[in-house]
Design an enzyme around this catalytic site. Structure first.
Site, short mmCIF file in Angstrom:
data_model
loop_
_atom_site.label_atom_id
_atom_site.label_comp_id
_atom_site.label_asym_id
_atom_site.label_seq_id
_atom_site.Cartn_x
_atom_site.Cartn_y
_atom_site.Cartn_z
N PHE A 11 0.86 -0.84 -0.12
CA PHE A 11 0.09 0.21 0.60
C PHE A 11 0.82 1.38 -0.30
O PHE A 11 2.32 1.34 0.97
CB PHE A 11 -1.60 0.04 1.13
CG PHE A 11 -1.96 -0.99 1.16
CD1 PHE A 11 -3.65 -0.70 0.37
CD2 PHE A 11 -1.74 -1.92 1.91
CE1 PHE A 11 -4.07 -1.74 0.84
CE2 PHE A 11 -2.73 -3.17 1.95
CZ PHE A 11 -4.27 -2.66 1.54
N ASP A 12 0.03 2.39 -0.71
CA ASP A 12 0.90 3.73 -0.76
C ASP A 12 1.00 3.94 0.64
O ASP A 12 -0.88 3.38 1.29
CB ASP A 12 0.30 3.94 -2.10
CG ASP A 12 1.11 5.82 -1.52
OD1 ASP A 12 2.01 6.14 -1.50
OD2 ASP A 12 -0.07 6.54 -1.62
#
Length: 232
Positions: A11-12
């Site tokens: 995930f960013d």
């Protein structure tokens, strides 16, 4: 290999797990005030969310590297003490991460310096869901999302694992494709649908709740990822 470790989701951070606008915009304003730069609008502030801060300041301030260096220093002066806590996790994100962490290994992959990402994840109780948090260094090492992603995969030994990258900006999608993994975009962040589609997003998520489907989308069977090694 157990199903959980046969799948990994990266995930960013900003614009994907948390809304960082308040802290980033106030810290940009602080830096620009110290430099005597005025007339910067809200849309410009939003453009800072996602890319490396050095790149964003250079686009705004021009080719004078000394000016960019000073801007980054002033930004970090405020952000490192106050701004990083002026953020809000997106609704439902904690509950969704709790579910996903039971089915896949979760990682954070952010252009933000790791020293900040660690503190943010801890402050908002998100660190418990992640097998690792990866970010750049303050000296500019691994600010490229593609290079950072390759380093994450290499360090974690994920070369035979089904992986997805989830983020809200084009550089998240490019990093995934350059490393041969699935690229999924989210529409509650700071990148537009057009930006994500043009960058090659294979699927778009409109709500945090929809992320619950990720394990079934990336599949159960391990596969060899075409990962660009950080040493390449």
């Amino acid at each position: 290999m157990a199903n959980r470790t046969a799948r990994a989701i990266c995930f960013d951070l900003d614009g994907t797990l948390i809304d960082p606008y308040l802290g980033i915009s106030r810290s940009i304003a602080f830096a620009l005030e110290r430099l005597g730069v005025a007339g910067v609008d809200e849309m410009t502030f939003e453009a800072f969310i996602g890319p490396p801060i050095q790149d964003a300041f250079q686009r705004l301030l021009g080719p004078d590297l000394s000016l960019t260096t000073s801007a980054v220093r002033y930004f970090r002066e405020r952000y490192g003490e106050i701004g990083l806590f002026e953020a809000t996790p997106y609704p439902e994100i904690s509950a969704v991460l709790a579910e996903l962490s039971a089915e896949a290994s979760l990682f954070v992959c952010t252009s933000k310096p790791k020293i900040y990402a660690d503190r943010i994840a801890s402050a908002f109780g998100l660190d418990r869901y992640f097998a690792g948090i990866y970010g750049s260094e303050l000296d500019g090492t691994r600010t490229s999302k593609s290079e950072l992603f390759a380093w994450l995969v290499e360090r974690e030994g994920l070369g035979e694992v089904a992986i997805a990258m989830v983020g809200d900006r084009s550089h998240d999608m490019y990093a995934a494709h350059e490393n041969g993994v699935s690229a999924f975009g989210v529409l509650w962040g700071y990148g537009s649908e057009r930006e994500l589609v043009e960058a090659g997003a294979e699927r778009l998520f409109s709500t945090v709740h929809e992320l619950r489907t990720l394990p079934s989308i990336i599949g159960v069977e391990p596969r060899r990822n075409r990962v660009r090694r950080s040493s390449d």
